[in-house]
Motif scaffolding. Structure first.
Motif, short mmCIF file in Angstrom:
data_model
loop_
_atom_site.label_atom_id
_atom_site.label_comp_id
_atom_site.label_asym_id
_atom_site.label_seq_id
_atom_site.Cartn_x
_atom_site.Cartn_y
_atom_site.Cartn_z
N VAL A 52 -4.30 2.50 5.11
CA VAL A 52 -3.07 2.98 4.46
C VAL A 52 -2.17 1.80 4.11
CG1 VAL A 52 -0.96 4.32 4.81
CG2 VAL A 52 -3.16 5.26 5.54
N ALA A 53 -2.00 0.87 5.05
CA ALA A 53 -1.17 -0.31 4.78
C ALA A 53 -1.71 -1.12 3.60
CB ALA A 53 -1.07 -1.17 6.03
N SER A 54 -3.04 -1.22 3.51
CA SER A 54 -3.64 -1.99 2.41
C SER A 54 -3.34 -1.36 1.05
CB SER A 54 -5.15 -2.10 2.61
OG SER A 54 -5.81 -0.87 2.30
N SER A 55 -3.20 -0.03 1.03
CA SER A 55 -3.00 0.67 -0.25
C SER A 55 -1.61 0.44 -0.83
CB SER A 55 -3.25 2.17 -0.07
OG SER A 55 -2.17 2.80 0.61
N ILE A 56 -0.67 0.00 0.01
CA ILE A 56 0.71 -0.24 -0.46
C ILE A 56 1.13 -1.68 -0.22
CG2 ILE A 56 1.47 2.17 -0.27
CD1 ILE A 56 2.71 1.40 2.45
N ASP A 57 0.15 -2.58 -0.09
CA ASP A 57 0.43 -4.01 0.10
C ASP A 57 1.37 -4.27 1.27
OD1 ASP A 57 -1.18 -4.73 -2.10
OD2 ASP A 57 0.46 -4.30 -3.48
N LEU A 140 -14.69 3.11 1.61
CA LEU A 140 -13.48 3.92 1.50
C LEU A 140 -13.67 5.19 0.68
CD1 LEU A 140 -10.68 1.20 1.27
CD2 LEU A 140 -11.75 2.27 3.26
N GLU A 141 -14.77 5.27 -0.07
CA GLU A 141 -15.05 6.52 -0.78
C GLU A 141 -15.41 7.63 0.21
OE1 GLU A 141 -18.89 4.08 -0.88
OE2 GLU A 141 -16.74 3.72 -1.14
N GLN A 142 -15.74 7.30 1.44
CA GLN A 142 -16.07 8.32 2.44
C GLN A 142 -14.83 8.94 3.07
OE1 GLN A 142 -18.94 6.90 5.32
NE2 GLN A 142 -20.42 6.27 3.75
N TRP A 143 -13.66 8.45 2.74
CA TRP A 143 -12.41 8.95 3.32
C TRP A 143 -11.68 9.89 2.36
CZ3 TRP A 143 -10.28 7.48 8.14
CH2 TRP A 143 -10.95 6.46 8.82
N ASP A 144 -11.00 10.89 2.93
CA ASP A 144 -10.05 11.72 2.21
C ASP A 144 -8.68 11.51 2.85
OD1 ASP A 144 -11.86 12.91 0.46
OD2 ASP A 144 -12.36 14.48 1.90
N PHE A 145 -7.63 11.57 2.03
CA PHE A 145 -6.27 11.34 2.50
C PHE A 145 -5.37 12.50 2.08
CE2 PHE A 145 -8.40 7.34 1.69
CZ PHE A 145 -8.23 6.65 2.88
N TYR A 146 -4.55 12.95 3.01
CA TYR A 146 -3.64 14.08 2.77
C TYR A 146 -2.23 13.62 3.13
CZ TYR A 146 -8.05 16.64 2.89
OH TYR A 146 -9.34 17.08 2.65
N ILE A 147 -1.33 13.68 2.16
CA ILE A 147 0.05 13.19 2.33
C ILE A 147 0.99 14.38 2.43
CG2 ILE A 147 1.86 11.73 1.36
CD1 ILE A 147 -0.40 10.38 -0.33
N LEU A 148 1.84 14.36 3.45
CA LEU A 148 2.76 15.48 3.67
C LEU A 148 4.10 14.94 4.18
CD1 LEU A 148 2.77 18.66 3.66
CD2 LEU A 148 2.41 18.51 6.14
N SER A 149 5.17 15.46 3.62
CA SER A 149 6.51 15.07 4.09
C SER A 149 6.74 15.60 5.49
CB SER A 149 7.58 15.63 3.14
OG SER A 149 7.47 15.05 1.87
N VAL A 176 -5.73 13.04 -1.89
CA VAL A 176 -6.15 11.95 -2.78
C VAL A 176 -7.31 11.19 -2.17
CG1 VAL A 176 -3.86 11.64 -3.82
CG2 VAL A 176 -4.49 10.33 -1.77
N LYS A 177 -8.00 10.44 -3.02
CA LYS A 177 -8.94 9.44 -2.57
C LYS A 177 -8.21 8.09 -2.55
CE LYS A 177 -12.79 10.31 -1.89
NZ LYS A 177 -13.47 10.79 -0.66
N TYR A 178 -8.90 7.05 -2.09
CA TYR A 178 -8.22 5.78 -1.85
C TYR A 178 -7.56 5.21 -3.11
CZ TYR A 178 -7.33 0.96 -0.53
OH TYR A 178 -6.72 -0.25 -0.31
N GLU A 179 -8.21 5.36 -4.27
CA GLU A 179 -7.68 4.71 -5.47
C GLU A 179 -6.30 5.25 -5.86
OE1 GLU A 179 -10.52 7.96 -7.03
OE2 GLU A 179 -10.49 6.45 -5.43
N LEU A 181 -4.14 6.55 -3.40
CA LEU A 181 -3.33 6.65 -2.19
C LEU A 181 -2.02 5.88 -2.29
CD1 LEU A 181 -2.99 7.56 0.75
CD2 LEU A 181 -4.38 5.58 1.44
N GLY A 182 -2.09 4.63 -2.69
CA GLY A 182 -0.87 3.82 -2.77
C GLY A 182 0.13 4.37 -3.76
N ALA A 183 -0.36 4.80 -4.92
CA ALA A 183 0.55 5.33 -5.94
C ALA A 183 1.24 6.60 -5.45
CB ALA A 183 -0.23 5.62 -7.22
N GLU A 184 0.52 7.47 -4.75
CA GLU A 184 1.12 8.71 -4.26
C GLU A 184 2.14 8.43 -3.16
OE1 GLU A 184 1.00 11.75 -5.33
OE2 GLU A 184 -0.38 11.25 -6.96
#
Length: 202
Positions: A52-57, A140-149, A176-179, A181-184
């Protein structure tokens, strides 16, 4: 009072020493010995935080073991990262059920204390691959990510300790998938998702 030490990024070639002499193993040796099994629950959780940290630098800030949240975006957005996997590092008869810990936390056990979820948003990371012969947490294509407030969790599950993936999906997180993740994550307005304190039950 004993002050905390400032952690510094290590390169891996820092040697162990004894009585002033360098030994023939170093920090990289320790990392290889302790951190090569990435499917284990404890280390997979740290790996998810790293992803997650890598996706947002956000890798320039070192991980702190006892922080109240896991990752901080450059905007100041506070992120709690949770990880789960269908496959484990031990022998299984069937894939594991996906669930996450979401309990509000406090700093003491004082009766009536205010407990809260400290982060602004949660990122639930699922290692979704189900074939043990090809599972690889580094793919990282094997991962799914779910973002919730966090505000949604506070409203819908204020004192809940854990949540299953099926129950999480009912809260309509952003999947989302990893690509993406950072944008979301970067879309989230820090001011609009501040968590609300939850009073501890008597």
């Amino acid at each position: 009072m004993i002050k905390t030490t400032d952690s510094k990024l290590k390169k891996g070639n820092e040697p162990f020493t004894y009585q002033g002499a360098k030994l023939d193993f170093d920090v990289l040796s320790f990392w290889q010995w302790s951190s090569s099994e990435l499917l284990g629950n404890a280390l997979r959780g740290k790996l998810a935080e790293f992803i997650v940290a890598s996706s947002i630098d956000a890798l320039s800030s070192l991980r702190e073991e006892w922080d109240e949240f896991d990752v901080v975006a450059s905007s100041g957005l506070k992120i709690e990262v949770k990880s789960s996997s269908y496959l484990q590092s031990w022998q299984q008869n069937k894939p594991s059920r996906i669930s996450f810990g979401i309990q509000p936390t406090g700093t003491s056990q004082t009766r009536g204390e205010e407990k809260s979820r400290k982060a602004d948003i949660y990122v639930f990371c699922v290692l979704a691959h189900k074939d043990m012969s090809s599972v690889n947490p580094l793919s990282l294509e094997q991962w799914d990510f779910y973002i919730l407030s966090t505000s949604v969790l506070n409203e819908k599950a204020p004192e809940q300790q854990t949540i299953t993936l099926s129950s999480l999906l009912e809260l309509k997180p952003t999947h989302v998938k990893y690509e993406r993740l950072g944008a979301e994550i970067n879309k989230r307005d820090n001011k609009s998702v501040q968590p609300t304190a939850i009073a501890a039950a008597d």
